[in-house]
Design a protein around this motif. Structure first.
Motif, short mmCIF file in Angstrom:
data_model
loop_
_atom_site.label_atom_id
_atom_site.label_comp_id
_atom_site.label_asym_id
_atom_site.label_seq_id
_atom_site.Cartn_x
_atom_site.Cartn_y
_atom_site.Cartn_z
N THR A 197 0.83 -1.21 0.00
CA THR A 197 0.00 0.00 0.00
C THR A 197 0.86 1.25 0.00
O THR A 197 0.57 2.23 -0.70
CB THR A 197 -0.93 0.00 1.23
N ARG A 200 2.10 1.84 -3.47
CA ARG A 200 1.08 2.45 -4.33
C ARG A 200 0.94 3.94 -4.03
O ARG A 200 0.83 4.77 -4.94
CB ARG A 200 -0.26 1.75 -4.13
N LEU A 201 0.98 4.29 -2.74
CA LEU A 201 0.89 5.70 -2.37
C LEU A 201 2.08 6.47 -2.91
O LEU A 201 1.92 7.59 -3.43
CB LEU A 201 0.82 5.82 -0.84
N MET A 204 1.45 7.20 -6.44
CA MET A 204 0.41 8.22 -6.58
C MET A 204 0.95 9.61 -6.27
O MET A 204 0.60 10.59 -6.93
CB MET A 204 -0.76 7.88 -5.66
N LEU A 218 -6.79 10.35 -1.63
CA LEU A 218 -5.80 9.28 -1.66
C LEU A 218 -6.27 8.08 -0.85
O LEU A 218 -6.11 6.93 -1.27
CB LEU A 218 -4.47 9.79 -1.11
N LEU A 222 -6.90 4.15 -2.01
CA LEU A 222 -6.13 3.08 -1.38
C LEU A 222 -6.98 2.22 -0.44
O LEU A 222 -6.47 1.25 0.12
CB LEU A 222 -4.96 3.68 -0.58
N VAL A 229 -3.47 7.60 5.69
CA VAL A 229 -2.65 8.18 4.62
C VAL A 229 -1.61 9.12 5.21
O VAL A 229 -0.43 9.10 4.82
CB VAL A 229 -3.53 8.93 3.59
N TYR A 232 1.18 7.09 6.61
CA TYR A 232 2.03 6.55 5.56
C TYR A 232 2.98 7.62 5.02
O TYR A 232 4.18 7.36 4.78
CB TYR A 232 1.19 6.00 4.41
#
Length: 280
Positions: A197, A200-201, A204, A218, A222, A229, A232
Motif C-alpha cells: 500500500t 502504491r501511495l 500516486m 488518496l 487506497l 494516509v 504513511y
C-alpha cells in the motif's frame, strides 16, 4: 567519473568542529558512507563501525568501554538507528571527554531515518550534537563533474543512478532501489504498515508531484482512512523520500490547517516510479 561533494564536505567539517557529535542524515545510497570515509581518511586513527556487520555490533556489546578506548580519534558509526541504546552511552562518554578538554569532532553518526534518529539523539545528546542532511547531487555538483543538466533531471541525484552506463541501467537501478525500500526499510521501521500500500501511495504522490495533499482522495483510492494516509506519508518523510512543503500564510492559525504540497524528493525517483526511461 567522480562527483565531488565539496559543499557537503565543507559543511561536515564545520559541523565536526562545532560539536562533539554530528548526525549525518540521508536516504540509503545517497553517499553518506563515502563522505564519512573521506572525512575519516583526513584524520589519523579514525575508527569506522558499520552496525549492519555482526563483527562491529559485537565490538559495541560493551559500548562504554569500547567508546572510551577511541578517545582522541574520530569514531564513525554507520546505521546508528539500529542501536538506539548507544545514545545514552555516547552522552556519558562525550561528557567525560568534555571534562578532559575534548569538546569537538569526536563522533560522526550516520542514519537513514530522520525522525526516530533525531528524537533519540535529541533526548540524550541535547547541546552536544549537530544535524546535517545530505541531499541528492545538485546542479552545481553535476556541472562540476561535467554531467549534463538533462541527465541529472532524468536520472536524479543518487550517484549510482546518475553515473549508470546508460538510461536503461539507471532506470533499473532506481526501480531496484524503490523495491528494496519497500521490502526492507518499511518492514524494519514500520512492521505493521503494509509495504504494498505504501508503494502504491508513493507512486500516486509521484503522479501528483507538487500538488496539494488531499488525504481523503488518496485514502479512497487506497481503501484506507485519511489519517492512515497521513501516517504513511509520515513514514515516507521520515525515510527522507518525500517532503512536505507547508503552506505560507501571514495568519499562523490558517497556516496550520491549510493543506501542504507533497514532493517526492528526487526527480529520478519520480521518473522511476512513473516508468519514464528517457527524455523523450
Amino acid at each position: 567519473m567522480i562527483i565531488t561533494r565539496a559543499s557537503a564536505m565543507t559543511a561536515l567539517r564545520q559541523a565536526l568542529s562545532d560539536n562533539a557529535a554530528t548526525v549525518l542524515l540521508g536516504p540509503r545510497q545517497i553517499g553518506k558512507t563515502t563522505l564519512a570515509r573521506a572525512i575519516a581518511d583526513e584524520r589519523d586513527g579514525s575508527v569506522y563501525l558499520d552496525l549492519e556487520l555482526d563483527a562491529d555490533v559485537r565490538k559495541l556489546e560493551d559500548a562504554a568501554s569500547y567508546l572510551r578506548s577511541t578517545a582522541g580519534r574520530l569514531t564513525v558509526i554507520d546505521e546508528v538507528h539500529r542501536a538506539p541504546h548507544l545514545f545514552a552511552e555516547l552522552r556519558s562518554v562525550i561528557d567525560e571527554r568534555r571534562r578532559a578538554g575534548q569538546r569537538t569532532g569526536e563522533f560522526l553518526l550516520l542514519g537513514s531515518a530522520s525522525l526516530d534518529l533525531v528524537q533519540q539523539s535529541a533526548e540524550t545528546l541535547a547541546g552536544r550534537v549537530t544535524y546535517l542532511e545530505l541531499a541528492p547531487v545538485g546542479p552545481l555538483e553535476a556541472q562540476g563533474a561535467a554531467i549534463p543538466i538533462d541527465a541529472l533531471w532524468l536520472r536524479g541525484g543518487f550517484p549510482d543512478s546518475l553515473l549508470a552506463g546508460d538510461d536503461g541501467a539507471s532506470l533499473r537501478w532506481r526501480k531496484n532501489f524503490t523495491r528494496s525500500y519497500l521490502e526492507r526499510e518499511v518492514p524494519m521501521f514500520a512492521p505493521r504498515m503494509p509495504a504494498t500500500t505504501i508503494g502504491r501511495l508513493w507512486t500516486m504522490l509521484a503522479h501528483g508531484q507538487g500538488s496539494l495533499l488531499n488525504a481523503a482522495r488518496l485514502g479512497q483510492a487506497l481503501a484506507v482512512t485519511a489519517p492512515m494516509v497521513g501516517r504513511y506519508i509520515d513514514l515516507l518523510a521520515d525515510l527522507l523520500l518525500v517532503r512536505r512543503l507547508q503552506p505560507w500564510s501571514g495568519n499562523l492559525g490558517k497556516r496550520l490547517v491549510r493543506s501542504p504540497k507533497i514532493y517526492v524528493r528526487d526527480a529520478g525517483l519520480v521518473h522511476g516510479l512513473l516508468d519514464i526511461a528517457t527524455l523523450d
